[in-house]
Scaffold this active site. Structure first.
Site, short mmCIF file in Angstrom:
data_model
loop_
_atom_site.label_atom_id
_atom_site.label_comp_id
_atom_site.label_asym_id
_atom_site.label_seq_id
_atom_site.Cartn_x
_atom_site.Cartn_y
_atom_site.Cartn_z
N ARG A 10 0.82 -1.21 0.00
CA ARG A 10 0.00 0.00 0.00
C ARG A 10 0.86 1.27 0.00
O ARG A 10 0.32 2.37 -0.11
CB ARG A 10 -0.93 -0.01 1.20
CG ARG A 10 -1.95 -1.15 1.13
CD ARG A 10 -2.90 -1.18 2.31
NE ARG A 10 -3.60 0.08 2.42
CZ ARG A 10 -3.98 0.63 3.58
NH1 ARG A 10 -3.71 0.01 4.71
NH2 ARG A 10 -4.62 1.77 3.60
N CYS A 11 2.17 1.12 0.11
CA CYS A 11 3.09 2.26 0.20
C CYS A 11 3.77 2.49 -1.15
O CYS A 11 4.43 1.61 -1.68
CB CYS A 11 4.13 1.97 1.28
SG CYS A 11 5.49 3.14 1.35
#
Length: 131
Positions: A10-11
Protein backbone atom coordinates in the site's frame (compact mmCIF):
# COMPACT_ATOMS: atom_id res chain seq x y z
CA UNK A 1 22.25 -11.55 -6.21
CA UNK A 2 20.05 -12.26 -3.22
CA UNK A 3 17.65 -9.57 -2.03
CA UNK A 4 14.95 -9.32 0.61
CA UNK A 5 12.47 -6.46 0.86
CA UNK A 6 10.28 -5.80 3.89
CA UNK A 7 7.38 -4.51 1.85
CA UNK A 8 4.04 -2.79 2.27
CA UNK A 9 2.16 -2.98 -1.04
CA UNK A 10 0.00 0.00 0.00
CA UNK A 11 3.09 2.26 0.20
CA UNK A 12 4.25 4.02 -2.98
CA UNK A 13 7.86 4.21 -1.76
CA UNK A 14 7.84 0.48 -1.08
CA UNK A 15 6.26 -0.28 -4.50
CA UNK A 16 8.85 1.89 -6.27
CA UNK A 17 11.68 0.21 -4.35
CA UNK A 18 10.42 -3.24 -5.29
CA UNK A 19 10.08 -2.17 -8.92
CA UNK A 20 13.65 -0.79 -8.91
CA UNK A 21 14.99 -4.08 -7.57
CA UNK A 22 13.16 -5.95 -10.33
CA UNK A 23 14.32 -3.37 -12.89
CA UNK A 24 17.88 -4.31 -11.88
CA UNK A 25 17.07 -7.91 -12.89
CA UNK A 26 16.69 -9.26 -9.35
CA UNK A 27 13.63 -11.10 -8.07
CA UNK A 28 13.71 -10.47 -4.32
CA UNK A 29 12.15 -12.35 -1.48
CA UNK A 30 9.17 -10.16 -0.61
CA UNK A 31 8.13 -10.11 3.03
CA UNK A 32 4.90 -8.25 3.69
CA UNK A 33 5.99 -7.24 7.15
CA UNK A 34 2.55 -6.12 8.36
CA UNK A 35 1.29 -9.70 7.97
CA UNK A 36 4.63 -11.37 8.75
CA UNK A 37 6.63 -9.00 10.99
CA UNK A 38 10.26 -9.69 11.82
CA UNK A 39 11.05 -10.93 15.28
CA UNK A 40 12.96 -8.72 17.69
CA UNK A 41 16.38 -10.09 16.77
CA UNK A 42 15.75 -9.69 13.04
CA UNK A 43 14.41 -6.15 13.49
CA UNK A 44 17.45 -5.16 15.53
CA UNK A 45 19.73 -6.72 12.89
CA UNK A 46 18.01 -4.75 10.08
CA UNK A 47 18.21 -1.47 11.96
CA UNK A 48 21.85 -2.01 12.93
CA UNK A 49 22.92 -3.19 9.46
CA UNK A 50 21.29 -0.10 7.93
CA UNK A 51 23.36 2.09 10.26
CA UNK A 52 20.32 3.52 12.00
CA UNK A 53 19.24 4.09 15.55
CA UNK A 54 15.97 2.53 16.66
CA UNK A 55 14.19 5.90 16.72
CA UNK A 56 15.30 6.49 13.09
CA UNK A 57 13.53 3.27 12.07
CA UNK A 58 10.13 4.26 13.46
CA UNK A 59 7.43 5.48 11.11
CA UNK A 60 5.36 8.34 12.48
CA UNK A 61 3.00 9.22 9.62
CA UNK A 62 -0.18 7.16 9.54
CA UNK A 63 0.68 5.25 12.71
CA UNK A 64 -0.25 5.37 16.42
CA UNK A 65 3.15 6.97 17.15
CA UNK A 66 1.77 9.98 19.05
CA UNK A 67 -1.11 8.09 20.64
CA UNK A 68 1.38 5.64 22.14
CA UNK A 69 3.55 8.48 23.45
CA UNK A 70 6.54 7.42 21.38
CA UNK A 71 7.60 11.04 20.97
CA UNK A 72 8.81 10.86 24.60
CA UNK A 73 12.59 11.27 24.27
CA UNK A 74 13.16 9.36 27.53
CA UNK A 75 11.92 6.06 26.07
CA UNK A 76 14.62 3.44 25.70
CA UNK A 77 15.42 1.53 22.53
CA UNK A 78 13.81 -1.51 24.18
CA UNK A 79 10.60 0.47 24.74
CA UNK A 80 10.59 1.58 21.12
CA UNK A 81 11.28 -1.94 19.84
CA UNK A 82 8.46 -3.30 22.00
CA UNK A 83 6.10 -0.78 20.41
CA UNK A 84 7.29 -1.63 16.89
CA UNK A 85 6.82 -5.35 17.48
CA UNK A 86 3.36 -4.85 18.97
CA UNK A 87 2.39 -2.48 16.12
CA UNK A 88 4.34 -3.41 12.96
CA UNK A 89 2.91 -0.36 11.16
CA UNK A 90 5.48 1.57 13.23
CA UNK A 91 8.34 -0.13 11.37
CA UNK A 92 9.48 2.28 8.70
CA UNK A 93 9.63 0.85 5.21
CA UNK A 94 10.94 -0.53 3.09
CA UNK A 95 14.00 -2.17 4.54
CA UNK A 96 15.99 -3.94 1.82
CA UNK A 97 18.84 -6.36 2.34
CA UNK A 98 21.09 -7.53 -0.51
CA UNK A 99 24.53 -9.08 -0.80
CA UNK A 100 25.80 -5.47 -0.95
CA UNK A 101 24.22 -4.23 2.29
CA UNK A 102 21.06 -3.17 4.08
CA UNK A 103 19.20 0.12 3.73
CA UNK A 104 15.98 1.77 4.77
CA UNK A 105 15.00 2.85 1.28
CA UNK A 106 13.42 6.24 1.85
CA UNK A 107 13.46 7.63 -0.78
CA UNK A 108 13.16 4.56 -2.96
CA UNK A 109 16.27 5.26 -5.04
CA UNK A 110 18.41 4.67 -1.91
CA UNK A 111 18.11 1.00 -2.94
CA UNK A 112 20.50 1.75 -5.82
CA UNK A 113 23.32 1.91 -3.24
CA UNK A 114 22.97 -1.84 -2.67
CA UNK A 115 22.18 -3.03 -6.21
CA UNK A 116 24.40 -3.56 -9.23
CA UNK A 117 24.40 -0.52 -11.53
CA UNK A 118 21.25 -0.22 -13.62
CA UNK A 119 21.86 0.25 -17.32
CA UNK A 120 18.59 1.86 -18.37
CA UNK A 121 16.41 4.56 -16.80
CA UNK A 122 13.57 3.68 -14.46
CA UNK A 123 10.40 5.76 -14.08
CA UNK A 124 8.79 5.90 -10.64
CA UNK A 125 5.02 5.94 -10.13
CA UNK A 126 5.09 9.74 -9.87
CA UNK A 127 6.93 10.09 -13.19
CA UNK A 128 10.38 10.82 -11.71
CA UNK A 129 13.12 9.18 -13.77
CA UNK A 130 16.00 7.45 -11.98
CA UNK A 131 19.23 6.29 -13.56
Amino acid sequence: MNAVIYHNPRCGTSRNTLALIRHAGIEPEVIEYLADPPDRSRLVDLITAAGLGVRDAIRQKGTPYLELGLDDATLSDDDLLDAMLANPILINRPFVQTDMGTRLCRPSDVVLQILPPITRPFTKEDGEVVG
